[in-house]
Design a protein around this motif. Sequence first.
Motif, PDB file in Angstrom:
ATOM      1  N   ASP A  67      16.896  57.210  13.686  1.00  0.00           N
ATOM      2  CA  ASP A  67      16.983  56.006  14.523  1.00  0.00           C
ATOM      3  C   ASP A  67      18.287  56.019  15.322  1.00  0.00           C
ATOM      4  N   LYS A  68      18.176  56.258  16.618  1.00  0.00           N
ATOM      5  CA  LYS A  68      19.357  56.365  17.486  1.00  0.00           C
ATOM      6  C   LYS A  68      20.097  55.036  17.638  1.00  0.00           C
ATOM      7  N   ASP A  69      19.447  53.926  17.308  1.00  0.00           N
ATOM      8  CA  ASP A  69      20.070  52.602  17.436  1.00  0.00           C
ATOM      9  C   ASP A  69      20.656  52.084  16.122  1.00  0.00           C
ATOM     10  N   TYR A  70      20.550  52.866  15.065  1.00  0.00           N
ATOM     11  CA  TYR A  70      21.010  52.421  13.746  1.00  0.00           C
ATOM     12  C   TYR A  70      22.534  52.367  13.701  1.00  0.00           C
ATOM     13  N   THR A  71      23.075  51.273  13.203  1.00  0.00           N
ATOM     14  CA  THR A  71      24.525  51.129  13.064  1.00  0.00           C
ATOM     15  C   THR A  71      24.854  50.565  11.686  1.00  0.00           C
ATOM     16  N   ILE A  72      26.078  50.822  11.247  1.00  0.00           N
ATOM     17  CA  ILE A  72      26.578  50.306   9.975  1.00  0.00           C
ATOM     18  C   ILE A  72      27.948  49.699  10.246  1.00  0.00           C
ATOM     19  N   ALA A  73      28.168  48.496   9.767  1.00  0.00           N
ATOM     20  CA  ALA A  73      29.408  47.777  10.064  1.00  0.00           C
ATOM     21  C   ALA A  73      30.438  47.893   8.935  1.00  0.00           C
ATOM     22  N   PHE A  74      30.634  49.103   8.419  1.00  0.00           N
ATOM     23  CA  PHE A  74      31.669  49.337   7.406  1.00  0.00           C
ATOM     24  C   PHE A  74      32.529  50.501   7.864  1.00  0.00           C
ATOM     25  N   ASP A  75      33.851  50.385   7.669  1.00  0.00           N
ATOM     26  CA  ASP A  75      34.782  51.416   8.132  1.00  0.00           C
ATOM     27  C   ASP A  75      34.566  52.779   7.479  1.00  0.00           C
ATOM     28  N   ASN A  76      34.114  52.789   6.221  1.00  0.00           N
ATOM     29  CA  ASN A  76      33.968  54.068   5.522  1.00  0.00           C
ATOM     30  C   ASN A  76      32.572  54.674   5.688  1.00  0.00           C
ATOM     31  N   CYS A  77      31.831  54.236   6.710  1.00  0.00           N
ATOM     32  CA  CYS A  77      30.475  54.730   6.953  1.00  0.00           C
ATOM     33  C   CYS A  77      30.342  55.274   8.373  1.00  0.00           C
ATOM     34  N   VAL A  78      29.654  56.404   8.489  1.00  0.00           N
ATOM     35  CA  VAL A  78      29.399  57.036   9.778  1.00  0.00           C
ATOM     36  C   VAL A  78      27.905  57.340   9.855  1.00  0.00           C
ATOM     37  N   VAL A  79      27.314  57.078  10.993  1.00  0.00           N
ATOM     38  CA  VAL A  79      25.896  57.390  11.210  1.00  0.00           C
ATOM     39  C   VAL A  79      25.789  58.670  12.028  1.00  0.00           C
ATOM     40  N   VAL A  80      24.942  59.585  11.574  1.00  0.00           N
ATOM     41  CA  VAL A  80      24.651  60.815  12.310  1.00  0.00           C
ATOM     42  C   VAL A  80      23.132  60.977  12.368  1.00  0.00           C
ATOM     43  N   HIS A  81      22.693  61.945  13.173  1.00  0.00           N
ATOM     44  CA  HIS A  81      21.256  62.096  13.382  1.00  0.00           C
ATOM     45  C   HIS A  81      20.718  63.447  12.946  1.00  0.00           C
ATOM     46  N   SER A  82      21.543  64.223  12.227  1.00  0.00           N
ATOM     47  CA  SER A  82      21.062  65.488  11.666  1.00  0.00           C
ATOM     48  C   SER A  82      21.954  65.896  10.507  1.00  0.00           C
ATOM     49  N   LEU A  83      21.406  66.694   9.620  1.00  0.00           N
ATOM     50  CA  LEU A  83      22.187  67.221   8.507  1.00  0.00           C
ATOM     51  C   LEU A  83      23.335  68.076   9.039  1.00  0.00           C
ATOM     52  N   GLU A  84      23.063  68.857  10.060  1.00  0.00           N
ATOM     53  CA  GLU A  84      24.099  69.725  10.630  1.00  0.00           C
ATOM     54  C   GLU A  84      25.282  68.900  11.137  1.00  0.00           C
ATOM     55  N   SER A  85      25.017  67.759  11.761  1.00  0.00           N
ATOM     56  CA  SER A  85      26.092  66.870  12.215  1.00  0.00           C
ATOM     57  C   SER A  85      26.889  66.338  11.025  1.00  0.00           C
ATOM     58  N   ALA A  86      26.204  66.006   9.949  1.00  0.00           N
ATOM     59  CA  ALA A  86      26.880  65.513   8.747  1.00  0.00           C
ATOM     60  C   ALA A  86      27.789  66.597   8.171  1.00  0.00           C
ATOM     61  N   LEU A  87      27.279  67.816   8.098  1.00  0.00           N
ATOM     62  CA  LEU A  87      28.077  68.919   7.553  1.00  0.00           C
ATOM     63  C   LEU A  87      29.274  69.222   8.448  1.00  0.00           C
ATOM     64  N   GLU A  88      29.094  69.114   9.747  1.00  0.00           N
ATOM     65  CA  GLU A  88      30.189  69.335  10.698  1.00  0.00           C
ATOM     66  C   GLU A  88      31.320  68.329  10.449  1.00  0.00           C
ATOM     67  N   LEU A  89      30.970  67.083  10.157  1.00  0.00           N
ATOM     68  CA  LEU A  89      31.974  66.049   9.892  1.00  0.00           C
ATOM     69  C   LEU A  89      32.777  66.304   8.621  1.00  0.00           C
ATOM     70  N   THR A  90      32.226  67.088   7.713  1.00  0.00           N
ATOM     71  CA  THR A  90      32.882  67.308   6.416  1.00  0.00           C
ATOM     72  C   THR A  90      33.497  68.697   6.285  1.00  0.00           C
ATOM     73  N   LYS A  91      33.449  69.502   7.330  1.00  0.00           N
ATOM     74  CA  LYS A  91      33.821  70.916   7.175  1.00  0.00           C
ATOM     75  C   LYS A  91      35.274  71.155   6.751  1.00  0.00           C
ATOM     76  N   LYS A  92      36.157  70.190   6.966  1.00  0.00           N
ATOM     77  CA  LYS A  92      37.555  70.355   6.552  1.00  0.00           C
ATOM     78  C   LYS A  92      37.797  69.883   5.116  1.00  0.00           C
ATOM     79  N   GLU A  93      36.779  69.341   4.479  1.00  0.00           N
ATOM     80  CA  GLU A  93      36.878  68.865   3.092  1.00  0.00           C
ATOM     81  C   GLU A  93      36.578  70.013   2.125  1.00  0.00           C
TER      82      GLU A  93
END
Length: 165
Positions: A67-93
Amino acid sequence: MQKIVAIAAAAENNALGKDNDLLWHLPDDFKRFKKLTTGHPIIMGRKTFESFPKPLPNRKHIVITRDKDYTIAFDNCVVVHSLESALELTKKEDLAYIIGGGEIYKLALEYTHIIELTRVHAEFDADTYFPELNKENWEVILEEYHPKDDKHKLDFTYITYVRKC
């Protein structure tokens, strides 16, 4: 190198949940989940995120949705649209945890280095399942059995798998 860890509790028939809820209540498993994931990013599908009353403390939540319109109103939450995008966000962890649901586990299996599985010794009717593991690809390095007791109505075993390479 970053390690991707899938963490789940699944019944003998790989059942995870039904109607966006867990099928059992295992307090020691909740404590273990908290201990392992605290301080690390957790990657999940939208339905898994929505099953929480609120975001879990001390963890960055990365929520995957189509859902491209999905949002979350919490600072510790990020919305992405693919697993690859999620993994990219965590690659330095050092560690990132895949916490469900069934579709996300299935997509993430090829990227996963470790599986922390709580095997619940029962079978359940469910609408969400953990993917079947090809035992040729995984080695069990730890098993810890917990019998049922006054806080746990079911027997369960913590099993740690590592990818064979």
